[in-house]
Design a protein around this motif. Structure first.
Motif, PDB file in Angstrom:
ATOM      1  N   ARG A 204       8.551   9.653   0.324  1.00 22.13           N
ATOM      2  CA  ARG A 204       9.802   9.608   1.087  1.00 22.13           C
ATOM      3  C   ARG A 204       9.858  10.648   2.199  1.00 22.13           C
ATOM      4  O   ARG A 204      10.226  10.310   3.343  1.00 22.13           O
ATOM      5  CB  ARG A 204      11.000   9.757   0.150  1.00 22.13           C
ATOM      6  N   PRO A 205       9.520  11.934   1.949  1.00 20.53           N
ATOM      7  CA  PRO A 205       9.581  12.903   3.060  1.00 20.53           C
ATOM      8  C   PRO A 205       8.651  12.549   4.215  1.00 20.53           C
ATOM      9  O   PRO A 205       9.030  12.661   5.384  1.00 20.53           O
ATOM     10  CB  PRO A 205       9.174  14.227   2.392  1.00 20.53           C
TER      11      PRO A 205
ATOM     12  N   VAL B 245      -0.639  19.838  -2.252  1.00 21.36           N
ATOM     13  CA  VAL B 245      -0.720  18.464  -1.757  1.00 21.36           C
ATOM     14  C   VAL B 245      -1.073  18.490  -0.275  1.00 21.36           C
ATOM     15  O   VAL B 245      -0.381  19.130   0.519  1.00 21.36           O
ATOM     16  CB  VAL B 245       0.614  17.715  -1.976  1.00 21.36           C
ATOM     17  N   ARG B 246      -2.144  17.801   0.088  1.00 22.94           N
ATOM     18  CA  ARG B 246      -2.612  17.777   1.478  1.00 22.94           C
ATOM     19  C   ARG B 246      -2.778  16.329   1.928  1.00 22.94           C
ATOM     20  O   ARG B 246      -3.724  15.652   1.514  1.00 22.94           O
ATOM     21  CB  ARG B 246      -3.934  18.536   1.619  1.00 22.94           C
ATOM     22  N   PRO B 247      -1.897  15.821   2.745  1.00 21.52           N
ATOM     23  CA  PRO B 247      -2.040  14.447   3.249  1.00 21.52           C
ATOM     24  C   PRO B 247      -3.300  14.310   4.103  1.00 21.52           C
ATOM     25  O   PRO B 247      -3.715  15.237   4.792  1.00 21.52           O
ATOM     26  CB  PRO B 247      -0.770  14.239   4.085  1.00 21.52           C
ATOM     27  N   ARG B 248      -3.882  13.126   4.044  1.00 23.80           N
ATOM     28  CA  ARG B 248      -5.103  12.836   4.802  1.00 23.80           C
ATOM     29  C   ARG B 248      -4.880  11.576   5.621  1.00 23.80           C
ATOM     30  O   ARG B 248      -4.323  10.593   5.140  1.00 23.80           O
ATOM     31  CB  ARG B 248      -6.278  12.641   3.831  1.00 23.80           C
TER      32      ARG B 248
ATOM     33  N   ALA C 132       4.442  18.739  10.323  1.00 23.41           N
ATOM     34  CA  ALA C 132       5.792  19.295  10.292  1.00 23.41           C
ATOM     35  C   ALA C 132       6.420  19.201   8.908  1.00 23.41           C
ATOM     36  O   ALA C 132       7.213  20.061   8.510  1.00 23.41           O
ATOM     37  CB  ALA C 132       6.668  18.583  11.315  1.00 23.41           C
ATOM     38  N   VAL C 133       6.077  18.150   8.154  1.00 24.01           N
ATOM     39  CA  VAL C 133       6.684  17.953   6.844  1.00 24.01           C
ATOM     40  C   VAL C 133       5.836  18.568   5.722  1.00 24.01           C
ATOM     41  O   VAL C 133       6.284  18.633   4.566  1.00 24.01           O
ATOM     42  CB  VAL C 133       6.892  16.445   6.574  1.00 24.01           C
ATOM     43  N   ALA C 134       4.637  19.033   6.023  1.00 22.78           N
ATOM     44  CA  ALA C 134       3.736  19.564   4.996  1.00 22.78           C
ATOM     45  C   ALA C 134       4.361  20.703   4.181  1.00 22.78           C
ATOM     46  O   ALA C 134       4.169  20.755   2.962  1.00 22.78           O
ATOM     47  CB  ALA C 134       2.424  20.010   5.642  1.00 22.78           C
ATOM     48  N   PRO C 135       5.113  21.653   4.801  1.00 22.66           N
ATOM     49  CA  PRO C 135       5.708  22.721   3.979  1.00 22.66           C
ATOM     50  C   PRO C 135       6.702  22.229   2.942  1.00 22.66           C
ATOM     51  O   PRO C 135       6.987  22.953   1.968  1.00 22.66           O
ATOM     52  CB  PRO C 135       6.399  23.616   5.028  1.00 22.66           C
ATOM     53  N   ASP C 136       7.265  21.042   3.107  1.00 23.30           N
ATOM     54  CA  ASP C 136       8.246  20.514   2.155  1.00 23.30           C
ATOM     55  C   ASP C 136       7.604  19.758   1.001  1.00 23.30           C
ATOM     56  O   ASP C 136       8.309  19.343   0.071  1.00 23.30           O
ATOM     57  CB  ASP C 136       9.229  19.584   2.883  1.00 23.30           C
TER      58      ASP C 136
END
Length: 226
Positions: free
Chosen positions: A66-67, A124-127, A115-119
């Motif tokens: 969702r974020p 967790v690291r999106p790829r 921008a949303v990674a800190p939340d």
């Protein structure tokens, strides 16, 4: 129709000029049309894949999918945004309007994900993945069965993926989802204090013991693994 035929018959010179122009244009296009071994046919579609081992589908959807999806939806030029949340993995597909450069689409998505990674949950690291049709075609399959996600992933990786790799024309098989085997260390604070140790000491001991050593190759399904 009769009026059209009458007009054609009454103007033979104009008809010959039109036919000649069409033939000349087709011949010019055939001689000057660029030809490439792998023409650029990349579709402006970017996937955001995020792994969170051990998390349930609802937690993945609420804390990860969702974020990221809310931020990606704010990008201008998007045609469609779709997401899938399953146990331990989140996949968000962002499809841009045709004509958008794939590099530009990836850069826009990367900026929103950063921008949303800190939340997102810790670790967790999106790829980002690009879906292109220039060099490959992608086929996806969903495998159901087995109550244990670790056993399901192990069976798919060791048996099914190996068999698919043996098919002519298949260069790579990627297995997503399921879960990987892991060991959980339970710490008793009282025993830790009695031994005058800290959690950092426990983490360091586990890290120093988490080693992999080559013991020779094994053959499975026509493939060789170290």
């Amino acid at each position: 129709m009769r009026r059209l035929l009458a007009a054609v018959v009454s103007r033979p010179t104009l008809v010959v000029l039109l036919v000649g122009s069409t033939l000349w244009g087709g011949l010019w296009a055939a001689l000057h049309l660029p030809v490439g071994l792998f023409p650029g046919l990349d579709v402006p579609v970017v996937n955001v894949v995020t792994h969170e081992p051990g998390a349930g589908a609802e937690d993945v959807a609420l804390l990860v999918t969702r974020p990221i999806e809310d931020r990606v939806r704010t990008i201008p030029g998007l045609r469609r945004v779709a997401s899938t949340s399953s146990e331990g993995i989140s996949r968000i597909t962002a499809e841009f309007a045709w004509g958008t450069r794939l590099a530009d689409a990836r850069q826009l998505v990367q900026a929103e994900v950063a921008a949303v990674a800190p939340d997102l949950p810790a670790g967790v690291r999106p790829r980002l993945e690009n879906i292109g049709t220039t060099l490959e075609e992608v086929a996806g399959y969903v495998v159901y069965g087995a109550d244990d996600p670790v056993a399901l992933r192990t069976a798919v990786q060791s048996d099914l993926a190996t068999r698919i790799l043996g098919v002519d024309g298949v260069s790579r098989v990627e297995v997503l989802g399921g879960d990987e085997e892991a060991y959980v260390a339970s710490v008793r604070p009282a025993d830790l204090a009695r031994a005058r140790r800290t959690l950092g000491d426990v983490v360091a001991a586990i890290a120093s013991s988490n080693l992999a050593a080559a013991a020779g190759p094994i053959e499975r399904g026509g493939a060789e693994y170290p």
